[in-house]
Design a protein around this motif. Structure first.
Motif, PDB file in Angstrom:
ATOM      1  N   MET A 296       4.264  -1.030   3.666  1.00 27.55           N
ATOM      2  CA  MET A 296       3.350   0.037   3.366  1.00 27.55           C
ATOM      3  C   MET A 296       4.344   1.264   3.431  1.00 27.55           C
ATOM      4  O   MET A 296       4.876   1.554   4.321  1.00 27.55           O
ATOM      5  CB  MET A 296       2.522   0.021   4.955  1.00 27.55           C
TER       6      MET A 296
ATOM      7  N   SER B 238       0.871  -1.261   0.152  1.00 31.63           N
ATOM      8  CA  SER B 238      -0.017  -0.113   0.027  1.00 31.63           C
ATOM      9  C   SER B 238       0.974   1.333  -0.061  1.00 31.63           C
ATOM     10  O   SER B 238       1.657   1.446   0.871  1.00 31.63           O
ATOM     11  CB  SER B 238      -0.892   0.102   1.341  1.00 31.63           C
TER      12      SER B 238
ATOM     13  N   ILE C  15      -5.816  -0.633   4.464  1.00 34.45           N
ATOM     14  CA  ILE C  15      -4.951  -1.260   5.173  1.00 34.45           C
ATOM     15  C   ILE C  15      -6.043  -2.606   5.963  1.00 34.45           C
ATOM     16  O   ILE C  15      -5.583  -3.693   6.062  1.00 34.45           O
ATOM     17  CB  ILE C  15      -4.077  -0.713   6.311  1.00 34.45           C
TER      18      ILE C  15
END
Lengths: 335, 345
Positions: free
Chosen positions: B113, B56, B100
């Motif tokens: 991330m 992400s 998330i």
């Protein structure tokens, strides 16, 4: 105020008068800013060559945003708002610098930028006039969507313009004055004529002043609304070429928050946010005031955040003055 | 009325035609330029148990973030045992938090991330760790050590130091006693911008130099162009210039060309391919750039795979991957540009 808007001819002399006073006020602000500049940096201002160049830099920095502001002024006078101008510039800039578009040369790039601007403006206008969306919402949606599409097309990369003709727009000077400044002057002059000397201009003022009255008077309000957003889009297309040329590249994040700068410049230039009144000359002066402030802060090495606070203060002051004048005028009428 | 509709048909036809022409113009063929480790002669690269990596990063439109995502994809593609689950992080910290949460529910072996903001996504990191999914925190640091298994990031302060040290040394070598130094920063409200500027000031102070004028831009090309135009006007004569970001540097260099200035030298930041090419060609004022490389995304994927497979870094004694890695900011000049060419993004 509402009923007053229609017989435009009769109101002409006084409105002009008021506009002139306001423009003189803005010139006064400009002079004040220059005086502050001279006091704070006398060593720079003592060099005539530097001063001459500084004026050109201020004009050049105002050029692209100035073009956008002219379009914005029309939209606001017509009773609307266009929050998508920055996003349209980004989309037009990115679209005209793709590998495919650049293969068509400078003419292809300019055509693409203008068409994208007009096209997005058309969508805005149709959504607002025929889809009956509130301008704020329609153009806010376009702001998000157009930047998204720009990011999609550019794959989030900076697209470099390899076209020498396009890149030369920013460096070309005619009689020592940058071509960009001529473009602003031409757009502003065309805007002034359109607003003050054509039926298009009168219709714009009419639908912004009182949409229902304008409709009853036989004006095609919907078509006029569409045209206003197309005009704003076209100005964005022109600005996209100017900015692409200046940065020799385009990216999806370009012209960030231009909508706010353009609206602010139009407002301090005397355009009524509720529509029905405004001047092109005032809007251009508004842009010049902001551009001069930026210059003043730059030569004094002051931080950007202070500059933003000052800008905010100026916007509030301008609107307060506008309201005060409006109230005192209406009170005069009551008496 | 009929005349009007004829006109409408005409305009409509023109619009459709223009539209068709324009859609043909969106095709874009940017040269693929990702930074991957091809893992030749590396025992760790031998296929192991299958690893699902959740990834992400913000959907920003900046070249550097773009490179982060494409590097992660390209590096994952190098391993036959890695499956990369990309989630669009949307437009802000809140959307990324939601993304998330969805990712955690899918139970990947590990999550890489790059948060919008380390502080705002800290809780999301802890949540994943508590769910038994190790988190590789890329670049923007989580304040809590419980929120990540591995933190790999660039050195913003070090970037400023490197730029300041290079400029200081060059000016000293030239024998300039009180130089005029300009600085063009990125978005001023970001912590990373402040760190870069602090590093720069500190390094210059060693030489007794200071920044004469500092303008903040916004990491965009036209922001860079405008800030540089202002800066050049404010400093009619300049000796050196540091621009924090090579992407906005394209605009900065354009402004310098437009102002026809060349009496100074410029140092960039990040290490983009365009900047490295310009340094190699040596035909502009840009003489060096200090790196802040998105190659860290490629490394993050490699290390995430090792963590998930329980392997360590083969050159180290430790059996597991360390907890924190900070890349050093290197200075790219004409002399070593060839070596860095493959790291440009």
């Amino acid at each position: 105020m509402i009923t007053e808007t229609l017989p435009a001819e009769k109101r002409e002399p006084r409105r002009l008068d008021e506009g002139t006073i306001r423009n003189l006020g803005l010139i006064g602000v400009l002079v004040l800013l220059v005086i502050i500049g001279i006091i704070t940096r006398p060593e720079l201002y003592s060099d005539p060559a530097w001063v001459r160049n500084n004026i050109l830099v201020i004009l050049q920095q105002a050029s692209a945003i100035g073009v956008v502001t002219v379009g914005m002024t029309f939209v606001i006078i017509g009773g609307g708002i266009d929050l998508s101008v920055g996003a349209i510039i980004a989309l037009a800039g990115v679209w005209c610098t793709t590998v495919a578009t650049q293969s068509f040369g400078a003419a292809g790039m300019i055509f693409t930028a203008l068409m994208v601007g007009i096209g997005v403006g058309l969508v805005n206008g149709l959504l607002i006039a025929y889809g009956k969306l509130v301008p704020f919402i329609a153009t806010l949606a376009m702001l998000v969507a157009a930047r998204g599409l720009a990011a999609q097309i550019s794959d989030k990369q900076t697209q470099i313009s390899t076209n020498e003709t396009i890149n030369a727009i920013a460096t070309t000077r005619i009689f020592g004055i940058p071509l960009l400044v001529y473009i602003l002057a031409a757009v502003a002059a065309a805007g002034w004529v359109l607003l003050n000397r054509t039926t298009f201009g009168r219709r714009t003022v009419a639908i912004g002043g009182n949409e229902e009255a304008a409709r009853l008077a036989g004006i095609n309000v919907k078509r006029q609304t569409v045209l206003l957003y197309v005009l704003s889009g076209l100005c964005c297309g022109i600005a996209a070429i100017m900015l692409t040329s200046q940065a020799t590249s385009a990216q999806a994040g370009m012209a960030n928050l231009y909508e706010l700068d353009a609206i602010a410049a139009a407002i301090i230039g005397g355009t009524l946010l509720s529509g029905g009144r405004g001047t092109i000359v005032g809007a251009v002066f508004g842009v010049l005031v902001f551009s001069t402030i930026t210059n003043l802060f730059a030569i004094n090495n002051l931080e950007t955040e202070v500059q933003n606070m000052v800008k905010g203060g100026i916007i509030v002051a301008a609107v307060l003055i506008q309201q005060f004048r409006y109230q005192s005028l209406t009170q005069l009428f009551k008496k | 009325m009929s005349a009007l509709s004829r006109r409408r048909v005409l305009f409509g036809g023109a619009a459709v035609g223009a539209g068709a022409l324009l859609t043909a113009c969106t095709s874009n063929n940017p040269t693929e330029n990702t930074q991957v480790n091809t893992n030749e002669g590396n025992d760790n690269a031998a296929p192991g148990e299958k690893v699902v990596i959740g990834f992400s990063a913000p959907a920003a439109d900046h070249g550097w973030i773009g490179a982060i995502t494409s590097n992660a994809k390209a590096q994952a593609g190098q391993y036959s045992d890695v499956e990369l689950k990309l989630t669009e992080a949307g437009a802000d910290a809140a959307t990324q938090r939601a993304a998330i949460a969805t990712l955690i529910a899918e139970k990947p072996n590990i999550i890489v991330m790059l948060p919008y903001d380390g502080k705002e996504l800290n809780a999301a990191g802890i949540q994943a760790m508590q769910a038994g999914i190790p988190v590789v925190n890329l670049d923007r640091a989580f304040p809590s050590a419980a929120a990540y298994r591995l933190q790999i990031k660039g050195d913003n302060y070090g970037m400023g130091l490197a730029a300041g040290a290079y400029i200081g040394a060059q000016l000293k070598a030239k024998g300039v006693s009180s130089p005029v130094i300009g600085e063009i920063a990125g978005i001023d409200s970001l912590e990373l911008t402040q760190e870069r500027s602090q590093g720069f000031t500190t390094a210059l102070a060693v030489y007794g130099f200071k920044v004469a004028n500092r303008r903040a831009a916004d990491f965009t090309v036209n922001g860079g162009q405008q800030a540089a135009t202002d800066l050049l006007q404010a400093l009619p004569k300049m000796d050196a210039l540091w621009n924090h970001d090579d992407d906005q540097g394209i605009g900065v260099l354009a402004a310098i060309d437009q102002a026809k200035r060349s009496e100074f030298f410029m140092v960039g930041g990040a290490g983009s391919k365009a900047a490295i090419d310009t340094i190699t060609k040596d035909d502009k004022v840009l003489k060096a750039t200090v790196t802040y490389s998105p190659s860290m995304a490629s490394s993050a994927i490699s290390l995430a795979r090792l963590i998930a497979q329980g392997k360590g870094m083969s050159d180290l004694v430790e059996l597991q991957v360390p907890k924190e890695i900070m890349l050093s900011s290197e200075t790219i000049t004409k002399e070593n540009a060839a070596q860095y060419a493959k790291l440009g993004f």
